[in-house]
Scaffold this active site. Sequence first.
Site, PDB file in Angstrom:
ATOM      1  N   ASP A  25       0.815  -1.217   0.000  1.00 46.41           N
ATOM      2  CA  ASP A  25       0.000   0.000   0.000  1.00 46.41           C
ATOM      3  C   ASP A  25       0.852   1.272   0.000  1.00 46.41           C
ATOM      4  O   ASP A  25       1.947   1.294   0.566  1.00 46.41           O
ATOM      5  CB  ASP A  25      -0.911  -0.024   1.245  1.00 46.41           C
ATOM      6  N   ASN A  73     -10.604  -3.112  -6.426  1.00 49.55           N
ATOM      7  CA  ASN A  73      -9.754  -2.182  -7.198  1.00 49.55           C
ATOM      8  C   ASN A  73     -10.301  -1.865  -8.598  1.00 49.55           C
ATOM      9  O   ASN A  73      -9.814  -0.952  -9.259  1.00 49.55           O
ATOM     10  CB  ASN A  73      -8.318  -2.696  -7.306  1.00 49.55           C
TER      11      ASN A  73
HETATM   12  C1  FPP Z   1      -2.194  -0.090  -3.266  1.00 44.21           C
HETATM   13  O1  FPP Z   1      -1.664   1.220  -3.203  1.00 44.21           O
HETATM   14  C2  FPP Z   1      -1.610  -0.798  -4.413  1.00 44.21           C
HETATM   15  C3  FPP Z   1      -2.327  -1.401  -5.415  1.00 44.21           C
HETATM   16  C4  FPP Z   1      -3.800  -1.413  -5.437  1.00 44.21           C
HETATM   17  C5  FPP Z   1      -1.654  -2.035  -6.575  1.00 44.21           C
HETATM   18  C6  FPP Z   1      -0.397  -2.788  -6.245  1.00 44.21           C
HETATM   19  C7  FPP Z   1       0.255  -3.175  -7.501  1.00 44.21           C
HETATM   20  C8  FPP Z   1       1.594  -3.160  -7.735  1.00 44.21           C
HETATM   21  C9  FPP Z   1       2.605  -2.839  -6.704  1.00 44.21           C
HETATM   22  C10 FPP Z   1       2.120  -3.510  -9.085  1.00 44.21           C
HETATM   23  C11 FPP Z   1       1.888  -4.978  -9.360  1.00 44.21           C
HETATM   24  C12 FPP Z   1       2.965  -5.568 -10.102  1.00 44.21           C
HETATM   25  C13 FPP Z   1       3.889  -6.408  -9.585  1.00 44.21           C
HETATM   26  C14 FPP Z   1       4.926  -6.949 -10.486  1.00 44.21           C
HETATM   27  C15 FPP Z   1       3.907  -6.819  -8.163  1.00 44.21           C
HETATM   28  P1  FPP Z   1      -2.621   2.460  -3.489  1.00 44.21           P
HETATM   29  O2  FPP Z   1      -2.612   2.721  -4.943  1.00 44.21           O
HETATM   30  O3  FPP Z   1      -3.981   2.210  -2.918  1.00 44.21           O
HETATM   31  O4  FPP Z   1      -1.904   3.609  -2.708  1.00 44.21           O
HETATM   32  P2  FPP Z   1      -2.584   4.874  -2.014  1.00 44.21           P
HETATM   33  O5  FPP Z   1      -3.383   4.339  -0.855  1.00 44.21           O
HETATM   34  O6  FPP Z   1      -1.411   5.684  -1.565  1.00 44.21           O
HETATM   35  O7  FPP Z   1      -3.431   5.571  -3.043  1.00 44.21           O
END
Ligand code: FPP
Length: 245
Positions: A25, A73
């Site tokens: 996150d 998501n």
């Molecule tokens: C949450 O942070 C993250 C996600 C919903 C996506 C995670 C995906 C990746 C790290 C890329 C996947 C690829 C690989 C190779 C592992 P957020 O976007 O909700 O963060 P925020 O709360 O700060 O908005």
Amino acid sequence: MAIFKKKKTEMAQLPPPKHIAIIMDGNGRWAKNRGLPRTAGHGAGAETFRRIANYCRTLGVEYLTVYAFSTENWKRSEDEIAGIMKLLRNYLLEALQDMEKNHVRFKFFGDLTRLSPDLQELCRKAEMTSSKYHEVQVNFCLNYGGRDEIIRAAQAFAAKVAAGECAPEELTEEQFGNLLYSAGIPDPELIIRPSGEMRTSNFLLWQSAYSEYVFMNVLWPDFKEDDLDAAIAEYHRRNRRFGGA
Ligand code: FPP
């Protein structure tokens, strides 16, 4: 639940948990802080995943489960979703190429049928070609939700009952566990959530019954090897009683 602040000097001296799960996150906030699009944050998050997965392997962690895309998501913008899917596609292509060298087993938790056909095919290929490896396993939670997983398992059990294969009262926790995506995989001893949020967000609801949660004040793209050391050290300080006195 108190948020855990790491001490800089802390190093994990004790053996790591067998199974670590991570809610990756904070990518969006990391990007926002830099005036970048959210997809740049996910790109940086994918790089962190590569580093931390390698480090887990060095430490001797046997199972690493990461929350890459939840059933919720899909509410995000098309651009952001496409960006995450592209990162996953690139990673899997790379992993398939390096399969013989790395010997990592891949599993996918979630309903893959909502993904694009090419990504579904890559997931299937990665799972199949890596099924001969047994040293290290990475579980990607993709279009995954803990409630959805439990509903699917309940439906599978109900179908067995309807087919006359078993009676409702015969169901045990172990049998139910075997109907989940994580069948045959030990529950995570440690679940790490960076970014300062203190929620489970529908992650591994069944499997986390006795997991130790470590919440950390670092955004996932900034998460370093010493953060993992600190989370493991914190895990070893916990007194795990599993409901006993
Ligand atoms: C949450 O942070 C993250 C996600 C919903 C996506 C995670 C995906 C990746 C790290 C890329 C996947 C690829 C690989 C190779 C592992 P957020 O976007 O909700 O963060 P925020 O709360 O700060 O908005």
